[in-house]
Write an enzyme that holds these catalytic residues in place. Sequence first.
Site, PDB file in Angstrom:
ATOM      1  N   CYS A  45       7.594   7.923 -26.559  1.00 31.83           N
ATOM      2  CA  CYS A  45       6.863   8.520 -25.587  1.00 31.83           C
ATOM      3  C   CYS A  45       7.321   9.912 -25.954  1.00 31.83           C
ATOM      4  CB  CYS A  45       6.429   8.191 -24.376  1.00 31.83           C
ATOM      5  SG  CYS A  45       5.555   9.213 -23.269  1.00 31.83           S
ATOM      6  N   CYS A  55      10.496  12.430 -18.562  1.00 32.39           N
ATOM      7  CA  CYS A  55      10.846  11.173 -17.558  1.00 32.39           C
ATOM      8  C   CYS A  55      12.280  11.635 -17.640  1.00 32.39           C
ATOM      9  CB  CYS A  55       9.710  11.097 -17.603  1.00 32.39           C
ATOM     10  SG  CYS A  55       7.916  11.424 -17.359  1.00 32.39           S
ATOM     11  N   CYS A  68      13.093   7.484 -17.716  1.00 28.86           N
ATOM     12  CA  CYS A  68      12.372   6.662 -18.162  1.00 28.86           C
ATOM     13  C   CYS A  68      13.130   6.540 -20.182  1.00 28.86           C
ATOM     14  CB  CYS A  68      11.147   7.904 -18.688  1.00 28.86           C
ATOM     15  SG  CYS A  68       9.981   6.120 -18.925  1.00 28.86           S
ATOM     16  N   CYS A  95      -1.560  -5.850 -15.153  1.00 34.72           N
ATOM     17  CA  CYS A  95      -1.458  -4.315 -15.027  1.00 34.72           C
ATOM     18  C   CYS A  95      -1.178  -4.281 -16.828  1.00 34.72           C
ATOM     19  CB  CYS A  95      -0.677  -3.834 -13.881  1.00 34.72           C
ATOM     20  SG  CYS A  95      -0.879  -4.329 -12.585  1.00 34.72           S
ATOM     21  N   CYS A 135      -5.364  -3.700 -14.160  1.00 35.61           N
ATOM     22  CA  CYS A 135      -5.137  -2.102 -14.378  1.00 35.61           C
ATOM     23  C   CYS A 135      -4.560  -1.757 -14.897  1.00 35.61           C
ATOM     24  CB  CYS A 135      -4.020  -1.968 -12.491  1.00 35.61           C
ATOM     25  SG  CYS A 135      -3.459  -0.723 -12.381  1.00 35.61           S
ATOM     26  N   CYS A 183      -4.289   3.775  -8.150  1.00 37.30           N
ATOM     27  CA  CYS A 183      -3.181   3.386  -7.837  1.00 37.30           C
ATOM     28  C   CYS A 183      -2.152   4.137  -7.953  1.00 37.30           C
ATOM     29  CB  CYS A 183      -2.490   1.958  -8.497  1.00 37.30           C
ATOM     30  SG  CYS A 183      -1.392   1.691  -8.828  1.00 37.30           S
ATOM     31  N   ARG A 214       2.890  -1.024  -2.095  1.00 31.91           N
ATOM     32  CA  ARG A 214       3.815  -1.790  -3.099  1.00 31.91           C
ATOM     33  C   ARG A 214       5.008  -1.970  -3.280  1.00 31.91           C
ATOM     34  NH1 ARG A 214       1.680  -1.769  -8.979  1.00 31.91           N
ATOM     35  NH2 ARG A 214      -0.858  -3.405  -7.094  1.00 31.91           N
TER      36      ARG A 214
HETATM   37  N1  SAM Z   1       3.038   6.663 -19.759  1.00 28.62           N
HETATM   38  C1  SAM Z   1       2.169   6.513 -18.255  1.00 28.62           C
HETATM   39  C2  SAM Z   1       2.450   7.650 -17.436  1.00 28.62           C
HETATM   40  O1  SAM Z   1       4.128   7.763 -17.402  1.00 28.62           O
HETATM   41  O2  SAM Z   1       1.943   8.176 -17.394  1.00 28.62           O
HETATM   42  C3  SAM Z   1       2.404   5.394 -17.972  1.00 28.62           C
HETATM   43  C4  SAM Z   1       3.624   4.468 -17.989  1.00 28.62           C
HETATM   44  S1  SAM Z   1       5.112   4.754 -16.392  1.00 28.62           S
HETATM   45  C5  SAM Z   1       6.153   4.266 -17.243  1.00 28.62           C
HETATM   46  C6  SAM Z   1       3.766   4.592 -15.196  1.00 28.62           C
HETATM   47  C7  SAM Z   1       5.181   4.454 -14.073  1.00 28.62           C
HETATM   48  O3  SAM Z   1       5.958   4.090 -13.786  1.00 28.62           O
HETATM   49  C8  SAM Z   1       5.872   6.136 -13.756  1.00 28.62           C
HETATM   50  O4  SAM Z   1       5.361   7.397 -13.317  1.00 28.62           O
HETATM   51  C9  SAM Z   1       7.245   5.925 -13.247  1.00 28.62           C
HETATM   52  O5  SAM Z   1       6.547   6.306 -12.105  1.00 28.62           O
HETATM   53  C10 SAM Z   1       7.300   4.351 -13.368  1.00 28.62           C
HETATM   54  N2  SAM Z   1       8.618   4.085 -13.567  1.00 28.62           N
HETATM   55  C11 SAM Z   1       8.865   4.092 -15.364  1.00 28.62           C
HETATM   56  N3  SAM Z   1      10.274   4.418 -15.773  1.00 28.62           N
HETATM   57  C12 SAM Z   1      11.162   3.934 -14.376  1.00 28.62           C
HETATM   58  C13 SAM Z   1      12.317   3.246 -13.699  1.00 28.62           C
HETATM   59  N4  SAM Z   1      13.369   3.389 -14.304  1.00 28.62           N
HETATM   60  N5  SAM Z   1      12.421   3.380 -13.157  1.00 28.62           N
HETATM   61  C14 SAM Z   1      11.287   3.161 -11.678  1.00 28.62           C
HETATM   62  N6  SAM Z   1      10.179   3.819 -12.006  1.00 28.62           N
HETATM   63  C15 SAM Z   1       9.717   4.552 -13.367  1.00 28.62           C
HETATM   64 FE1  SF4 Z   2       6.258   8.585 -21.195  1.00 27.25          FE
HETATM   65 FE2  SF4 Z   2       7.995   7.427 -19.877  1.00 27.25          FE
HETATM   66 FE3  SF4 Z   2       7.215   9.754 -18.704  1.00 27.25          FE
HETATM   67 FE4  SF4 Z   2       5.667   7.587 -19.413  1.00 27.25          FE
HETATM   68  S1  SF4 Z   2       6.923   7.625 -17.378  1.00 27.25           S
HETATM   69  S2  SF4 Z   2       5.154   9.431 -20.084  1.00 27.25           S
HETATM   70  S3  SF4 Z   2       5.980   6.213 -20.639  1.00 27.25           S
HETATM   71  S4  SF4 Z   2       8.102   8.774 -20.912  1.00 27.25           S
END
Ligand code: SAM
Ligand code: SF4
Length: 343
Positions: free
Chosen positions: A59, A63, A66, A103, A134, A194, A266
């Site tokens: 990606c 973040c 992530c 989802c 979702c 959501c 949730r």
């Molecule tokens: N890439 C898209 C986005 O970020 O908009 C969708 C997938 S992303 C993995 C969805 C959400 O998962 C993130 O916004 C975050 O809040 C949550 N998330 C991701 N990694 C996480 C982690 N290690 N621990 C807790 N929540 C996490």
């Molecule tokens: Fe990409 Fe993870 Fe951020 Fe979603 S949360 S935008 S998958 S880096």
Amino acid sequence: MLQNNTTDLRTDWSKTEIEALFELPFNDLLYQAQTIHREFFDPNQVQVSTLLSIKTGACPEDCGYCSQSAHNQAKLEKERLLDLDEVIEKATQARNKGASRFCMGAAWRNPTDKNLDKVIDMIIAVKKIGLETCVTLGMLTPAQSQRLKAAGLDYYNHNLDTSPEYYADIITTRSYQNRLDTLKNVREAGINVCSGGIVGMGEKREDRVSLLQQLANLPQHPQSVPINMLVQVAGTPLYGTERLEPLEFVRTIAVARILMPQSYVRLSAGRAEMNDETQALCFLAGANSIFYGEKLLTTDNPDSNHDRALFEKLGINTRQNTQFHTRNNHHCCTKVTAANPAG
Ligand code: SAM
Ligand code: SF4
Ligand code: DTB
């Protein structure tokens, strides 16, 4: 006092009011949250969603939490967009295990229109199986939101993640305003929103206050509010962050319940590292939805047998999807027992 469009839902919460809730004696806070919860929901019913990563890793966003960011060093098997058949197979398994919502998440900054075509095929197929749908695909334009609505999408997940004040410490490639804009596009297309966040990222209580204020003061409360406890993944910048005290997590759930009385709150990521007692307190605090199934997107979730046993111990029923139970002539609520793994 600003009201939401349903009943008496407020969208003008001040930080001082929210701080005061966090500062209540624990028993008073839980009593207030549980009392409000009972006004709008069956206290012994929990909604279950199952997650599937339909496109994993690489990606472009940064973040800090992530596993899927190309900027991070987490060990991860990258995968291209799954085929429709694979998605149908996973969704069928989820339905048979008792999930009411499926989802699908993709590691994208935003979907291209071509990718959106493929996701729309998935949404149509998953709905045919009898599940609510979702998706979480990153940022959306108004036109893309409308296409998803026309395909019958039930919910779009897009989290605010943290407070506006702490946000730049966590993500730099997409702004808070970008996130609010996507939520507006989704809401205006008529898709259920959501949206929630992550705690345990080293933020202060004032950031948890500020995140909940942002969510509760949106023009309409999100229909689902996922509260994630950070899952610490080796190779991500947030790995090794000091862990949040479980009782502070429970407080966060309770305050979310009080601020957004009609939303599904949730208890999301992080359950694999939580004991049963903490989860039971989260349900008492008003959480009424979970992710169910062995995997979240890339990390582990509790074993389904363990969840069923926990629900049985707590006398929790799971909410079944109306569409599914009508077609299959099931009852609306199913008590989860070992003999009835409809959890
Ligand atoms: N890439 C898209 C986005 O970020 O908009 C969708 C997938 S992303 C993995 C969805 C959400 O998962 C993130 O916004 C975050 O809040 C949550 N998330 C991701 N990694 C996480 C982690 N290690 N621990 C807790 N929540 C996490
Ligand atoms: Fe990409 Fe993870 Fe951020 Fe979603 S949360 S935008 S998958 S880096
Ligand atoms: C949400 O708030 N939590 C889910 C879902 N929305 C998409 C994702 C949790 C991801 C946890 C880390 C992982 O498994 O990669």
